[in-house]
Enzyme design. Structure first.
Site, PDB file in Angstrom:
ATOM      1  N   PHE A 126     -37.940 -32.338 -37.603  1.00 33.02           N
ATOM      2  CA  PHE A 126     -36.990 -31.919 -38.638  1.00 33.02           C
ATOM      3  C   PHE A 126     -36.700 -30.444 -38.450  1.00 33.02           C
ATOM      4  O   PHE A 126     -37.617 -29.619 -38.423  1.00 33.02           O
ATOM      5  CB  PHE A 126     -37.541 -32.171 -40.055  1.00 33.02           C
ATOM      6  CG  PHE A 126     -36.520 -31.859 -41.114  1.00 33.02           C
ATOM      7  CD1 PHE A 126     -35.531 -32.780 -41.442  1.00 33.02           C
ATOM      8  CD2 PHE A 126     -36.511 -30.632 -41.758  1.00 33.02           C
ATOM      9  CE1 PHE A 126     -34.565 -32.485 -42.401  1.00 33.02           C
ATOM     10  CE2 PHE A 126     -35.545 -30.328 -42.717  1.00 33.02           C
ATOM     11  CZ  PHE A 126     -34.576 -31.260 -43.043  1.00 33.02           C
ATOM     12  N   ASP A 164     -40.452 -23.928 -33.920  1.00 32.49           N
ATOM     13  CA  ASP A 164     -39.949 -23.902 -35.292  1.00 32.49           C
ATOM     14  C   ASP A 164     -41.167 -23.853 -36.214  1.00 32.49           C
ATOM     15  O   ASP A 164     -41.837 -24.855 -36.435  1.00 32.49           O
ATOM     16  CB  ASP A 164     -39.092 -25.154 -35.548  1.00 32.49           C
ATOM     17  CG  ASP A 164     -38.541 -25.190 -36.974  1.00 32.49           C
ATOM     18  OD1 ASP A 164     -39.054 -24.430 -37.827  1.00 32.49           O
ATOM     19  OD2 ASP A 164     -37.631 -25.984 -37.231  1.00 32.49           O
ATOM     20  N   LYS A 169     -38.957 -20.511 -45.436  1.00 33.90           N
ATOM     21  CA  LYS A 169     -39.807 -21.033 -46.511  1.00 33.90           C
ATOM     22  C   LYS A 169     -40.679 -19.958 -47.177  1.00 33.90           C
ATOM     23  O   LYS A 169     -40.228 -19.273 -48.055  1.00 33.90           O
ATOM     24  CB  LYS A 169     -40.642 -22.190 -45.993  1.00 33.90           C
ATOM     25  CG  LYS A 169     -39.812 -23.460 -45.753  1.00 33.90           C
ATOM     26  CD  LYS A 169     -40.694 -24.670 -45.591  1.00 33.90           C
ATOM     27  CE  LYS A 169     -39.959 -25.929 -45.182  1.00 33.90           C
ATOM     28  NZ  LYS A 169     -39.385 -26.672 -46.293  1.00 33.90           N
TER      29      LYS A 169
HETATM   30  C1  LIG Z   1     -39.768 -27.358 -39.487  1.00 32.04           C
HETATM   31  C2  LIG Z   1     -38.577 -27.137 -40.371  1.00 32.04           C
HETATM   32  N1  LIG Z   1     -37.472 -26.593 -39.859  1.00 32.04           N
HETATM   33  C3  LIG Z   1     -36.386 -26.362 -40.616  1.00 32.04           C
HETATM   34  C4  LIG Z   1     -36.356 -26.680 -41.955  1.00 32.04           C
HETATM   35  C5  LIG Z   1     -35.131 -26.413 -42.780  1.00 32.04           C
HETATM   36  O1  LIG Z   1     -35.369 -25.390 -43.700  1.00 32.04           O
HETATM   37  P1  LIG Z   1     -34.404 -25.175 -44.953  1.00 32.04           P
HETATM   38  O2  LIG Z   1     -34.588 -26.331 -45.879  1.00 32.04           O
HETATM   39  O3  LIG Z   1     -34.832 -23.853 -45.538  1.00 32.04           O
HETATM   40  O4  LIG Z   1     -33.010 -25.106 -44.414  1.00 32.04           O
HETATM   41  C6  LIG Z   1     -37.493 -27.265 -42.532  1.00 32.04           C
HETATM   42  C7  LIG Z   1     -37.485 -27.663 -43.946  1.00 32.04           C
HETATM   43  O5  LIG Z   1     -38.249 -28.481 -44.400  1.00 32.04           O
HETATM   44  C8  LIG Z   1     -38.624 -27.496 -41.718  1.00 32.04           C
HETATM   45  O6  LIG Z   1     -39.749 -28.053 -42.220  1.00 32.04           O
END
Ligand SMILES: Cc1ncc(COP(=O)(O)O)c(C=O)c1O
Length: 393
Positions: free
Chosen positions: A133, A218, A247
């Site tokens: 994700f 990520d 986050k």
């Molecule tokens: C690993 C990862 N990347 C990207 C995101 C996307 O972040 P945002 O919801 O702040 O756009 C998330 C959100 O859960 C995530 O867990």
């Protein structure tokens, strides 16, 4: 737990893209959230790993109040000190390279993708993992290896290749001279807390080095002490070329960032990328306060110790036949149930004053604020032990 009239108003005023739990919160403190009647809930969601410092951490509150009274934002046309100080902190606590700020996780992934494309000078492919994700905007959504989240929005970006997180041969085949970048999470959070095997992460490092592609970790969910270390990659003995974070970086205030190692951290030149809000003094003041809390070795030791203890407790549920698998790193844990009753378990736990989140029909994820105490974690385990048999009865 909630006034029905609030639900009615929500339905008439907000697009129906979220399934909210039937509870309203008006106050938070540490690992506790309070409804309008003053009932305390143990939070094992932390705003999906956004409130790692705990709700309304006094240092974050003070930093926001003080900064808001002086200067909230001025755009990136001018200098502000807080942005530079937070970038220095990120640089000095990760790969030693420069930083670009944005406002969310998905924006950090978009920035990383653009940086890698520019660096790759026309290389057409990007590799990511099945079940990953990375966010909801088009680039990040294309990287996200979950067709269920993508199908309604096709066509997506061209050139993204997905490989299973266990498939080392597949990774060998996917990464080559056409590859601009490989994106990976150290632990796949949204899919239910699945650690990417360290040998897969190491192979990605090797293949990127061999073919001149960039390795992007990520760390939007794993970052900032969630798994123990300040960034989860630090436990691996390898480093990425580019890292995303968001986050928990702002203690609850929206902020995201990417950093790139020296040598590629000047890929973006004036005009290549930007954001009006990003790196503003309010968000960065909150970020400086939050990072000071999260980098504390005592807090990180607490995460490792309580995380291991909590995971042991979850494994006890597996040993007793109440669950089929427990996984975790630090205070990021997942539990698979024998039946597709995760949504019912979330409701049953909520009724007991405990917030957990289902990532799939059988999977529960635990992401408590990192300041959570042993008493609360034990209460969560005890509630699971009582609630799961009642579900299947
Ligand atoms: C690993 C990862 N990347 C990207 C995101 C996307 O972040 P945002 O919801 O702040 O756009 C998330 C959100 O859960 C995530 O867990």
């Amino acid at each position: 737990m909630i006034d029905e009239r609030l639900i009615e108003r929500e339905q008439k005023a907000l697009m129906p893209n979220y399934r909210r739990q039937p509870v309203q919160f008006v106050r938070g403190e540490g690992a506790g959230l309070f409804d309008p009647d003053g009932r305390r809930y143990i939070d094992c969601v932390a705003g999906i790993s956004m409130i790692n410092v705990g709700h309304s951490h006094p240092a974050v509150v003070a930093a926001i109040q003080e900064q808001a009274a002086r200067l909230i934002n001025v755009s990136n046309l001018f200098y502000t000190e807080q942005m530079i100080a937070l970038a220095e902190w990120i640089r000095d606590n990760s790969m030693g390279g420069r930083v670009f700020f944005c406002n969310s996780g998905t924006e950090a992934v978009e920035a990383a993708l653009k940086l890698c494309r520019k660096h790759g000078q026309g290389r057409p492919e990007v590799v990511a993992l099945v079940d990953s994700f990375h966010g909801r905007t088009y680039g990040a959504l294309t990287l996200t290896g979950q067709p269920g989240k993508q199908d309604a929005f096709r066509p997506l970006l061209p050139g993204v290749v997905h490989v299973d997180r266990q498939d080392m041969e597949g990774l060998h085949a996917a990464v080559g001279p056409r590859t601009a970048a490989v994106f990976m999470e150290i632990v796949q959070g949204e899919s239910g807390v699945h650690p990417t095997p360290p040998e897969m992460l190491r192979l990605a490092r090797e293949l990127c080095d061999r073919h001149g592609a960039l390795l992007v970790f990520d760390e939007i969910q794993t970052g900032l002490a969630r798994t123990g270390p300040t960034f989860a990659y630090r436990d691996l003995g390898i480093a990425p070329d580019v890292m995303t974070m968001a986050k928990s970086l702002g203690g609850g205030v929206p902020i995201g960032a990417i950093t790139a190692r020296p040598g590629i951290d000047a890929t973006f030149q004036p005009g290549d990328h930007g954001s009006t809000f990003a790196g503003g003094p309010l968000a960065c003041a909150a970020g400086l306060a939050a990072t000071a809390v999260l980098a504390d070795p005592a807090l990180q030791a607490h995460v490792r110790e309580e995380g291991a203890r909590f995971l042991d407790g979850l494994r006890g549920l597996v040993a007793d036949g109440l669950a089929t698998e427990a996984r975790g790193r630090g205070l990021m844990c997942g539990l698979d149930l024998p039946q597709a009753r995760a949504a019912d378990l979330v409701s049953a736990m909520l009724a007991r004053g405990i917030l957990v989140n289902a990532t799939g029909p059988r999977t529960i994820r635990f992401l408590p604020p990192l300041v959570i105490g042993r008493e609360d974690l034990d209460a969560v385990l005890a509630a699971l032990r009582e609630t799961i048999p009642a579900l299947t009865a």
